[in-house]
Structure formats: C-alpha cells, structure tokens
Write a protein that holds these residues in place. Structure first.
Motif, PDB file in Angstrom:
ATOM      1  N   PRO A 261       0.834  -1.212   0.000  1.00  0.00           N
ATOM      2  CA  PRO A 261       0.000   0.000   0.000  1.00  0.00           C
ATOM      3  C   PRO A 261       0.865   1.257   0.000  1.00  0.00           C
ATOM      4  N   ARG A 262       0.437   2.264  -0.760  1.00  0.00           N
ATOM      5  CA  ARG A 262       1.189   3.505  -0.862  1.00  0.00           C
ATOM      6  C   ARG A 262       1.031   4.335   0.395  1.00  0.00           C
ATOM      7  N   SER A 263       2.108   5.034   0.760  1.00  0.00           N
ATOM      8  CA  SER A 263       2.097   5.938   1.901  1.00  0.00           C
ATOM      9  C   SER A 263       2.800   7.228   1.504  1.00  0.00           C
ATOM     10  N   PRO A 264       2.226   8.390   1.840  1.00  0.00           N
ATOM     11  CA  PRO A 264       2.871   9.664   1.474  1.00  0.00           C
ATOM     12  C   PRO A 264       4.274   9.807   2.040  1.00  0.00           C
ATOM     13  N   ALA A 265       4.532   9.137   3.164  1.00  0.00           N
ATOM     14  CA  ALA A 265       5.825   9.288   3.827  1.00  0.00           C
ATOM     15  C   ALA A 265       6.871   8.300   3.329  1.00  0.00           C
ATOM     16  N   LEU A 266       6.463   7.301   2.523  1.00  0.00           N
ATOM     17  CA  LEU A 266       7.391   6.263   2.085  1.00  0.00           C
ATOM     18  C   LEU A 266       7.430   6.169   0.569  1.00  0.00           C
ATOM     19  N   ALA A 267       8.573   5.731   0.063  1.00  0.00           N
ATOM     20  CA  ALA A 267       8.698   5.493  -1.377  1.00  0.00           C
ATOM     21  C   ALA A 267       7.864   4.274  -1.754  1.00  0.00           C
ATOM     22  N   PRO A 268       7.369   4.205  -2.996  1.00  0.00           N
ATOM     23  CA  PRO A 268       6.612   3.018  -3.427  1.00  0.00           C
ATOM     24  C   PRO A 268       7.444   1.759  -3.209  1.00  0.00           C
ATOM     25  N   SER A 269       6.815   0.722  -2.647  1.00  0.00           N
ATOM     26  CA  SER A 269       7.547  -0.482  -2.284  1.00  0.00           C
ATOM     27  C   SER A 269       6.819  -1.733  -2.753  1.00  0.00           C
ATOM     28  N   ILE A 270       7.599  -2.802  -2.926  1.00  0.00           N
ATOM     29  CA  ILE A 270       7.027  -4.108  -3.218  1.00  0.00           C
ATOM     30  C   ILE A 270       7.616  -5.116  -2.242  1.00  0.00           C
ATOM     31  N   ALA A 271       6.947  -6.253  -2.111  1.00  0.00           N
ATOM     32  CA  ALA A 271       7.444  -7.327  -1.254  1.00  0.00           C
ATOM     33  C   ALA A 271       7.463  -8.621  -2.052  1.00  0.00           C
ATOM     34  N   THR A 272       8.457  -9.449  -1.780  1.00  0.00           N
ATOM     35  CA  THR A 272       8.569 -10.754  -2.424  1.00  0.00           C
ATOM     36  C   THR A 272       8.817 -11.818  -1.361  1.00  0.00           C
ATOM     37  N   SER A 273       8.297 -13.009  -1.598  1.00  0.00           N
ATOM     38  CA  SER A 273       8.580 -14.143  -0.715  1.00  0.00           C
ATOM     39  C   SER A 273       9.218 -15.244  -1.537  1.00  0.00           C
ATOM     40  N   SER A 274       9.982 -16.113  -0.868  1.00  0.00           N
ATOM     41  CA  SER A 274      10.788 -17.084  -1.594  1.00  0.00           C
ATOM     42  C   SER A 274      10.863 -18.416  -0.868  1.00  0.00           C
ATOM     43  N   SER A 275      11.202 -19.453  -1.636  1.00  0.00           N
ATOM     44  CA  SER A 275      11.449 -20.773  -1.055  1.00  0.00           C
ATOM     45  C   SER A 275      12.733 -20.791  -0.237  1.00  0.00           C
ATOM     46  N   ASP A 276      13.514 -19.699  -0.267  1.00  0.00           N
ATOM     47  CA  ASP A 276      14.708 -19.628   0.574  1.00  0.00           C
ATOM     48  C   ASP A 276      14.381 -19.166   1.994  1.00  0.00           C
ATOM     49  N   SER A 277      13.085 -19.162   2.332  1.00  0.00           N
ATOM     50  CA  SER A 277      12.597 -18.846   3.687  1.00  0.00           C
ATOM     51  C   SER A 277      12.695 -17.373   4.039  1.00  0.00           C
ATOM     52  N   THR A 278      12.769 -16.494   3.044  1.00  0.00           N
ATOM     53  CA  THR A 278      12.846 -15.065   3.326  1.00  0.00           C
ATOM     54  C   THR A 278      11.719 -14.308   2.642  1.00  0.00           C
ATOM     55  N   VAL A 279      11.397 -13.156   3.220  1.00  0.00           N
ATOM     56  CA  VAL A 279      10.532 -12.150   2.613  1.00  0.00           C
ATOM     57  C   VAL A 279      11.361 -10.885   2.499  1.00  0.00           C
ATOM     58  N   LYS A 280      11.369 -10.275   1.332  1.00  0.00           N
ATOM     59  CA  LYS A 280      12.159  -9.059   1.126  1.00  0.00           C
ATOM     60  C   LYS A 280      11.240  -7.913   0.699  1.00  0.00           C
ATOM     61  N   VAL A 281      11.535  -6.732   1.204  1.00  0.00           N
ATOM     62  CA  VAL A 281      10.822  -5.507   0.825  1.00  0.00           C
ATOM     63  C   VAL A 281      11.780  -4.639   0.017  1.00  0.00           C
ATOM     64  N   TRP A 282      11.306  -4.156  -1.124  1.00  0.00           N
ATOM     65  CA  TRP A 282      12.161  -3.441  -2.072  1.00  0.00           C
ATOM     66  C   TRP A 282      11.592  -2.039  -2.348  1.00  0.00           C
ATOM     67  N   ASP A 283      12.506  -1.103  -2.598  1.00  0.00           N
ATOM     68  CA  ASP A 283      12.107   0.179  -3.142  1.00  0.00           C
ATOM     69  C   ASP A 283      11.714  -0.059  -4.601  1.00  0.00           C
ATOM     70  N   GLN A 284      10.490   0.256  -4.951  1.00  0.00           N
ATOM     71  CA  GLN A 284       9.986  -0.045  -6.294  1.00  0.00           C
ATOM     72  C   GLN A 284      10.808   0.606  -7.390  1.00  0.00           C
ATOM     73  N   ASP A 285      11.280   1.815  -7.154  1.00  0.00           N
ATOM     74  CA  ASP A 285      11.962   2.582  -8.200  1.00  0.00           C
ATOM     75  C   ASP A 285      13.435   2.261  -8.332  1.00  0.00           C
ATOM     76  N   THR A 286      14.109   1.947  -7.223  1.00  0.00           N
ATOM     77  CA  THR A 286      15.559   1.747  -7.249  1.00  0.00           C
ATOM     78  C   THR A 286      15.985   0.286  -7.095  1.00  0.00           C
ATOM     79  N   ALA A 287      15.021  -0.593  -6.726  1.00  0.00           N
ATOM     80  CA  ALA A 287      15.296  -2.015  -6.475  1.00  0.00           C
ATOM     81  C   ALA A 287      16.178  -2.205  -5.252  1.00  0.00           C
ATOM     82  N   GLY A 288      16.311  -1.162  -4.429  1.00  0.00           N
ATOM     83  CA  GLY A 288      17.044  -1.293  -3.178  1.00  0.00           C
ATOM     84  C   GLY A 288      16.195  -2.003  -2.132  1.00  0.00           C
ATOM     85  N   ARG A 289      16.831  -2.844  -1.323  1.00  0.00           N
ATOM     86  CA  ARG A 289      16.098  -3.567  -0.290  1.00  0.00           C
ATOM     87  C   ARG A 289      15.936  -2.711   0.941  1.00  0.00           C
ATOM     88  N   GLY A 290      14.706  -2.735   1.509  1.00  0.00           N
ATOM     89  CA  GLY A 290      14.448  -1.996   2.727  1.00  0.00           C
ATOM     90  C   GLY A 290      14.728  -2.821   3.951  1.00  0.00           C
TER      91      GLY A 290
END
Length: 290
Positions: A261-290
């Motif tokens: 969900p978008r927030s005025p205070a935060l950059a657009p973000s996405i989340a991914t889950s994996s079979s490697d037992s992790t969930v990662k949150v990314w900056d949508q525009d830069t692909a940097g991990r949060g």
C-alpha cells in the motif's frame, strides 16, 4: 565430542509496541483456521482475510484478532487459490478437484455457485472489481471467463503450453494479467477473452503476478535455484509495455510478489517471498532492499 547445540533467546519486551499494557506475551490465543498447510491467502475487507488450505477448506479470519469467523467446506481436494473483490462479501476458491466455488460471507455454509469446466487443477483466479465476472486459469492450458450470478461460462481460450500459475485483475480496466510455466506474462482483454499483449519470455517459470493500484505497472516473479533466476520483474502496462526494473536477491524460487500500500511518507515499495525462507521488501523505483 559432545552434541553441538545452540540456544535462541527471545527478548519479547524488545518488540513491544510503545504504550502497550500488560506482559509482552499476553496475546490472545485462537484455534488455527486450518488443520493442514495454508496454500493461499487474500484480502477480503480492510479487517478480514480469506485463506485456503490442504485440508480442503476455505476460512475467513480477522486480521486484528486472528480469529477464524467462517469456515467453508465443499471442495474434494486441496484448495489452491482464494480471492475476492475487495470490500465484497463474495469469496472464490479454486481446487485440485478442478472446480471453482463461490461463497457468501453472510450466507449459508455451502457454496452459492459452482464453476466446473477445467480438465486439470485450477491454479489462477481473478475477480472483476464489481465481482460480476470471474476469470480462471488451469494447468489444462486454458483461461475461462464466468458470470458469477449464473455460473455460465462466457468464454474459454486455450494456448498450447500455457500452464497458468496466477491471475490478477487490473483495477478499473477490463484487463487480466496472467503468469505461466511457459515463462511468459500475458495481458488478457476480458471482454473478448483474447491476449492483448505478451511480455518477452523470461529464463524461468513465472510463478505469480500483481498489479499496482493505479493500474500502471505489473509484477511477475520467477522460479530459480542457487541464486540463478528467482527475481521479480516490474513491467509497464502503459503504451511502452516494457520492462522497468528487476529485483534480484533471493536464492531460491520467488513464490509470490505484491505491491505494498502507498504511503505519502514512504517510497513506493514491493514485497517478495521465496522458497529460501525469506521475505524481502524493495524500493519499487531503485530495487534497493528496505
């Protein structure tokens, strides 16, 4: 040599919310909504979610309390997908028994509609924003469109090797996004049930997809192993229809991807889950991990 052991210490007070009252571990306990593994979950209302499980059941639960409010039983095999139009009282579920069912949140315990017609396990569900139409996809290489009121099949399209893995509806548009084991992501025009666009094939199976709330972008996630593949890809749904960005960092198959969900205070973000037992949150525009 003695047995090697490790001890994990949990400091629960470290994670208490500011201003909370009572001991940190004093949380409400509820019976599990399912008796076996949960296979799918989706938002139903701002305070409710729907889930499906290997126990063949569909459950509606509260985000806040964690309590299961309704439990629907009708499928003969494992539930593979669940979905709902947000703020709708209708819940849809797909199963390995090749069927799709519709349930009423405030209705009887049994299904209010059946959608039979696929020849193999149903692996994709997408409901229109007004919940009047439903698109389904299967490992039988087909995508179908249904009238949710009558249960009538309004269209059926087959594409060779199109083993559907996921479907999602573009908000405010007649388009449906679909990922497949043939490594492609397709855009379907639901009006005629025809492919409007196919994005360039990736190197690995596309496992899941999601669409941004403004309908401008879609995500797809890839299978992979040992750090090869396993990325998520951001695609532009506007005129350019090009690849915008990739999110790499998982070591095994990326099983799910979602726009946060978008927030005025935060950059657009996405989340991914994996079979490697992790969930990662990314900056949508830069692909940097949060």
């Amino acid at each position: 040599m003695g047995k090697l052991q490790s001890k994990i210490s949990f400091h629960t007070t470290k994670y208490r919310a500011e201003g909370s009252v009572g001991p940190a571990g004093a949380s409400q306990q509820h019976s599990p909504a399912h008796t076996d593994a949960v296979t799918s979950v989706a938002a139903l209302k701002p305070d409710l979610c729907v889930s499906g499980g290997k126990d063949k059941s569909v459950a509606v639960s509260s985000w806040r309390s964690g309590a299961a409010l309704r439990r629907f039983i009708g499928h003969e095999r494992e539930v593979t997908k669940v979905t709902s139009a947000l703020d709708s009282s209708r819940v849809f579920s797909a199963s390995r028994d090749k069927t799709v069912m519709m349930w009423e949140l405030h209705g009887t315990a049994g299904p209010s509609q059946h959608f039979p017609g696929h020849d193999l396990v149903v692996t994709g569900l997408a409901v229109s924003p007004d919940a009047s139409q439903l698109c389904t996809g299967s490992r039988d290489n087909t995508v179908c469109k249904w009238d949710t009121e009558t249960g009538e099949c309004l269209g059926r399209a087959a594409i060779s090797r199109n083993l559907v893995t996921h479907l999602c509806w573009v908000p405010g548009e007649p388009y449906v996004i679909q990922t497949s084991e043939d490594k492609t992501t397709r855009v379907w025009d639901s009006r005629e049930l025809q492919v409007a666009h196919t994005f360039p094939a990736k190197q690995h199976i596309q496992t899941c997809c999601d669409v941004s709330q403004d309908g401008r972008y879609c995500l797809s996630s890839s299978s992979g192993s040992a750090g090869h593949g396993a990325e998520a890809t951001l695609w532009d749904l506007r005129q350019t229809k090009g690849r915008v960005c990739e999110y790499k960092g998982h070591f095994q198959t990326t099983t799910s991807c979602v726009f946060l969900p978008r927030s005025p205070a935060l950059a657009p973000s996405i989340a991914t889950s994996s079979s490697d037992s992790t969930v990662k949150v990314w900056d949508q525009d830069t692909a940097g991990r949060g």
